[in-house]
Scaffold this motif. Structure first.
Motif, PDB file in Angstrom:
ATOM      1  N   VAL A  21       0.751  -1.214  -0.311  1.00 42.36           N
ATOM      2  CA  VAL A  21       0.243  -0.167  -0.582  1.00 42.36           C
ATOM      3  C   VAL A  21       0.964   0.753   0.097  1.00 42.36           C
ATOM      4  N   GLU A  22       0.263   2.344   0.059  1.00 38.54           N
ATOM      5  CA  GLU A  22       1.141   3.369  -0.392  1.00 38.54           C
ATOM      6  C   GLU A  22       1.538   3.819   1.237  1.00 38.54           C
ATOM      7  N   CYS A  23       1.735   4.344   1.418  1.00 38.70           N
ATOM      8  CA  CYS A  23       2.585   5.051   3.006  1.00 38.70           C
ATOM      9  C   CYS A  23       3.348   5.973   3.322  1.00 38.70           C
ATOM     10  N   ARG A  24       2.671   7.845   3.889  1.00 37.71           N
ATOM     11  CA  ARG A  24       3.019   8.476   3.784  1.00 37.71           C
ATOM     12  C   ARG A  24       4.381   9.224   5.449  1.00 37.71           C
ATOM     13  N   TYR A  25       4.432  10.281   5.542  1.00 36.15           N
ATOM     14  CA  TYR A  25       5.202  10.165   6.878  1.00 36.15           C
ATOM     15  C   TYR A  25       4.403  12.021   6.783  1.00 36.15           C
ATOM     16  N   SER A  26       4.885  11.981   7.828  1.00 31.30           N
ATOM     17  CA  SER A  26       4.930  13.379   8.287  1.00 31.30           C
ATOM     18  C   SER A  26       5.521  14.334   9.720  1.00 31.30           C
ATOM     19  N   ILE A  27       6.027  15.208  10.247  1.00 30.93           N
ATOM     20  CA  ILE A  27       6.578  15.261  11.534  1.00 30.93           C
ATOM     21  C   ILE A  27       5.767  16.040  11.568  1.00 30.93           C
ATOM     22  N   THR A  29       4.479  18.348  14.941  1.00 30.28           N
ATOM     23  CA  THR A  29       5.305  18.978  16.422  1.00 30.28           C
ATOM     24  C   THR A  29       3.956  19.430  17.189  1.00 30.28           C
ATOM     25  N   ASP A  30       3.998  19.751  18.418  1.00 32.45           N
ATOM     26  CA  ASP A  30       2.239  19.731  19.388  1.00 32.45           C
ATOM     27  C   ASP A  30       2.830  20.769  19.939  1.00 32.45           C
ATOM     28  N   SER A  31       1.858  21.205  20.957  1.00 31.52           N
ATOM     29  CA  SER A  31       1.977  23.082  21.035  1.00 31.52           C
ATOM     30  C   SER A  31       2.899  23.477  21.969  1.00 31.52           C
ATOM     31  N   ALA A  32       3.488  22.448  22.511  1.00 27.16           N
ATOM     32  CA  ALA A  32       4.677  22.594  23.600  1.00 27.16           C
ATOM     33  C   ALA A  32       5.832  22.178  23.049  1.00 27.16           C
ATOM     34  N   GLY A  33       5.766  21.733  21.847  1.00 31.33           N
ATOM     35  CA  GLY A  33       7.116  22.063  20.884  1.00 31.33           C
ATOM     36  C   GLY A  33       7.842  20.717  20.962  1.00 31.33           C
ATOM     37  N   LYS A  34       7.436  19.712  21.048  1.00 31.92           N
ATOM     38  CA  LYS A  34       7.660  18.172  21.010  1.00 31.92           C
ATOM     39  C   LYS A  34       7.295  17.669  19.624  1.00 31.92           C
ATOM     40  N   LYS A  35       8.195  16.534  18.889  1.00 33.00           N
ATOM     41  CA  LYS A  35       7.700  16.403  18.320  1.00 33.00           C
ATOM     42  C   LYS A  35       7.498  14.904  17.317  1.00 33.00           C
ATOM     43  N   TYR A  36       6.749  14.260  16.830  1.00 35.30           N
ATOM     44  CA  TYR A  36       6.082  12.742  16.773  1.00 35.30           C
ATOM     45  C   TYR A  36       6.493  12.749  15.041  1.00 35.30           C
ATOM     46  N   LEU A  37       6.603  11.613  14.539  1.00 36.30           N
ATOM     47  CA  LEU A  37       6.358  11.189  13.102  1.00 36.30           C
ATOM     48  C   LEU A  37       5.234   9.985  13.940  1.00 36.30           C
ATOM     49  N   GLN A  38       5.140  10.989  12.301  1.00 39.22           N
ATOM     50  CA  GLN A  38       2.897  10.386  12.285  1.00 39.22           C
ATOM     51  C   GLN A  38       3.233   9.761  10.533  1.00 39.22           C
ATOM     52  N   ILE A  39       3.268   8.012  10.680  1.00 36.41           N
ATOM     53  CA  ILE A  39       2.923   7.510   9.814  1.00 36.41           C
ATOM     54  C   ILE A  39       1.718   7.378   9.256  1.00 36.41           C
ATOM     55  N   ASP A  40       1.320   7.172   7.797  1.00 33.65           N
ATOM     56  CA  ASP A  40      -0.336   7.388   6.920  1.00 33.65           C
ATOM     57  C   ASP A  40       0.015   6.227   6.472  1.00 33.65           C
ATOM     58  N   GLN A  55      -4.780   3.915   8.470  1.00 32.48           N
ATOM     59  CA  GLN A  55      -4.798   3.844   9.403  1.00 32.48           C
ATOM     60  C   GLN A  55      -3.317   5.051   9.954  1.00 32.48           C
ATOM     61  N   SER A  56      -2.784   5.153  10.711  1.00 36.54           N
ATOM     62  CA  SER A  56      -2.558   7.129  11.379  1.00 36.54           C
ATOM     63  C   SER A  56      -1.745   6.346  13.033  1.00 36.54           C
ATOM     64  N   ILE A  57      -0.139   6.187  12.703  1.00 41.35           N
ATOM     65  CA  ILE A  57       0.516   5.825  13.925  1.00 41.35           C
ATOM     66  C   ILE A  57       1.390   6.919  14.131  1.00 41.35           C
ATOM     67  N   ARG A  58       1.364   7.844  15.449  1.00 39.15           N
ATOM     68  CA  ARG A  58       1.812   9.234  15.703  1.00 39.15           C
ATOM     69  C   ARG A  58       3.036   8.398  16.436  1.00 39.15           C
ATOM     70  N   PHE A  59       3.707   8.640  15.947  1.00 40.33           N
ATOM     71  CA  PHE A  59       5.357   7.774  17.211  1.00 40.33           C
ATOM     72  C   PHE A  59       5.927   8.857  18.319  1.00 40.33           C
ATOM     73  N   ALA A  60       5.826   9.056  18.900  1.00 43.33           N
ATOM     74  CA  ALA A  60       6.536  10.115  20.539  1.00 43.33           C
ATOM     75  C   ALA A  60       8.288   9.388  20.152  1.00 43.33           C
TER      76      ALA A  60
END
Length: 75
Positions: A21-27, A29-40, A55-60
């Motif tokens: 399947v196709e997979c995309r990612y995004s970086i 940033t939450d309101s506190a400045g913490k970055k997450y890797l999101q895989i869709d 599916q969306s999975i966000r890695f802390a």
């Protein structure tokens, strides 16, 4: 959507075939400045609505540190 904070090893009982399947990612940033890797992942061509986000999975940050260690040790 799920936020992953910890990765726990598990042995699979059996391996099964998966379709590609196709997979995309995004970086993200939450309101506190913490970055997450999101895989869709997106639906296969055989789904009722092909190409729909499946599916969306966000890695802390703490899970990403674990993932880096796993990749370095195993691959």
């Amino acid at each position: 959507m799920a936020i992953v904070r910890k990765l726990t090893p598990m042995a699979l009982e059996r391996d099964s075939a998966h379709s590609e399947v196709e997979c995309r990612y995004s970086i993200v940033t939450d309101s506190a400045g913490k970055k997450y890797l999101q895989i869709d992942t997106y639906g296969s061509t055989k789904r009722q609505i092909p190409g729909k986000k499946s599916q969306s999975i966000r890695f802390a940050p703490e899970a990403l540190s674990q993932l880096k260690r796993i990749l370095a040790e195993r691959f």
